[in-house]
Design an enzyme around this catalytic site. Structure first.
Site, PDB file in Angstrom:
ATOM      1  NE  ARG A  66      -3.648  -2.182   2.657  1.00 55.66           N
ATOM      2  CZ  ARG A  66      -4.439  -2.391   3.702  1.00 55.66           C
ATOM      3  NH1 ARG A  66      -4.355  -1.581   4.753  1.00 55.66           N
ATOM      4  NH2 ARG A  66      -5.302  -3.383   3.707  1.00 55.66           N
ATOM      5  CG  ASP A  68       2.025   6.043   2.820  1.00 54.77           C
ATOM      6  OD1 ASP A  68       1.074   5.283   3.094  1.00 54.77           O
ATOM      7  OD2 ASP A  68       3.063   6.112   3.514  1.00 54.77           O
ATOM      8  CE1 TYR A 126       7.654   1.053  -1.338  1.00 52.23           C
ATOM      9  CE2 TYR A 126       8.494  -0.901  -0.217  1.00 52.23           C
ATOM     10  CZ  TYR A 126       7.431  -0.126  -0.655  1.00 52.23           C
ATOM     11  OH  TYR A 126       6.147  -0.536  -0.416  1.00 52.23           O
ATOM     12  NE  ARG A 213       7.142   9.689   3.053  1.00 56.85           N
ATOM     13  CZ  ARG A 213       5.883  10.066   3.285  1.00 56.85           C
ATOM     14  NH1 ARG A 213       4.883   9.202   3.079  1.00 56.85           N
ATOM     15  NH2 ARG A 213       5.623  11.272   3.727  1.00 56.85           N
TER      16      ARG A 213
END
Length: 271
Positions: A66, A68, A126, A213
């Site tokens: 999921r 963001d 990522y 992040r």
């Protein structure tokens, strides 16, 4: 993460198998991957609307992760249960007439009934992109983070080594999603100069909410002189989110790739 498969039940639910989609998207105009309330744009909701147009029935799309609001994907993976025999469907072509240009179905494959986009995944990669130049770039503003101060990649990569392996990453987890455990395994993490960008690439068996992040935000604090690079082990031990750095902006983050066992990849058939 172990889970029980009832093969007979799955076969009954998916007699025509499942369709695996590989998806690229610019997340700027969406409130993340997950379907939201009426009128709130999401990647999942947009593709499910296209599936409704194709099959004239509600179809649930399950994503590998999921992302963001504002986060992008180069190779997000999702699946849906085929409602009929879909052999001969050119999904990549059909979808492009039904979805906006900031979402692309790069590939569609017929996969076995026991494939699951999220649960079958063994790791994800990522990438966080940083425009590390004296002046900002208007053309890169929606797809990277601008930092004026030159980054010391050697120092950042020393810090990266401290998060490798299996740890409790609770200090890097933002609130907002329930999980059974905050223990994760990071297989690789590295800052590299690639083209015009500084890229932080991380691969692991799973990630907590905004974990990437929050890691980048903490490492940037090291560069700003706000934190010592040797403080990372103690930070992990603390398990305190407030001890870690702030979450960096979403536009620099990309879901780059989702990995599956070779035996599942070998069973996929192009559509």
């Amino acid at each position: 993460m172990a889970f029980h498969l009832n093969f007979e039940a799955l076969k009954i639910r998916a007699p025509f198998g499942k369709v695996k989609l590989t998806i690229e998207y610019d997340g700027t105009n969406y409130q993340g991957w997950q379907r939201q309330g009426s009128g709130i744009p999401s990647i999942q909701g947009t593709i499910e609307s296209a599936l409704f147009e194709l099959f004239k029935k509600q179809i649930h799309l399950m994503g590998a992760g999921r992302t963001d609001s504002g986060v992008h994907a180069e190779n997000q993976v999702a699946h849906f249960i085929a409602p009929k025999d879909v052999k001969g469907y050119n999904f990549a072509h059909l979808f492009q007439a039904l979805i906006p240009p900031d979402i692309t179905i790069k590939k569609a494959e017929l996969v076995p009934f026991h494939f699951h986009a999220q649960r079958s995944a063994i790791s994800k990669t990522y990438t966080y992109r940083i425009w590390n130049e004296p002046l900002p770039s208007a053309l890169r503003a929606r797809r990277s983070l601008w930092l004026r101060k030159p980054l010391d990649l050697e120092r950042l990569n020393r810090a990266c080594k401290m998060i490798l392996g299996t740890h409790d990453f609770k200090c890097f987890r933002s609130e907002g999603s329930a999980v059974n455990t905050t223990v994760r395994t990071v297989n690789s993490a590295k800052f590299t100069k690639i083209g015009d960008y500084i890229e932080f690439e991380i691969n692991g068996n799973g990630f907590l909410k905004q974990m990437v992040r929050n890691i980048v935000g903490t490492f940037i604090q090291i560069e700003m002189g706000l934190r010592d690079e040797g403080s990372i082990p103690a930070l992990l031990t603390s398990k305190e989110r407030m001890q870690a750095g702030p979450s960096v902006q979403p536009q620099g983050l990309y879901l780059t790739r989702v990995y599956y066992p070779a035996e599942l990849d070998n069973l996929a058939r192009p559509l």
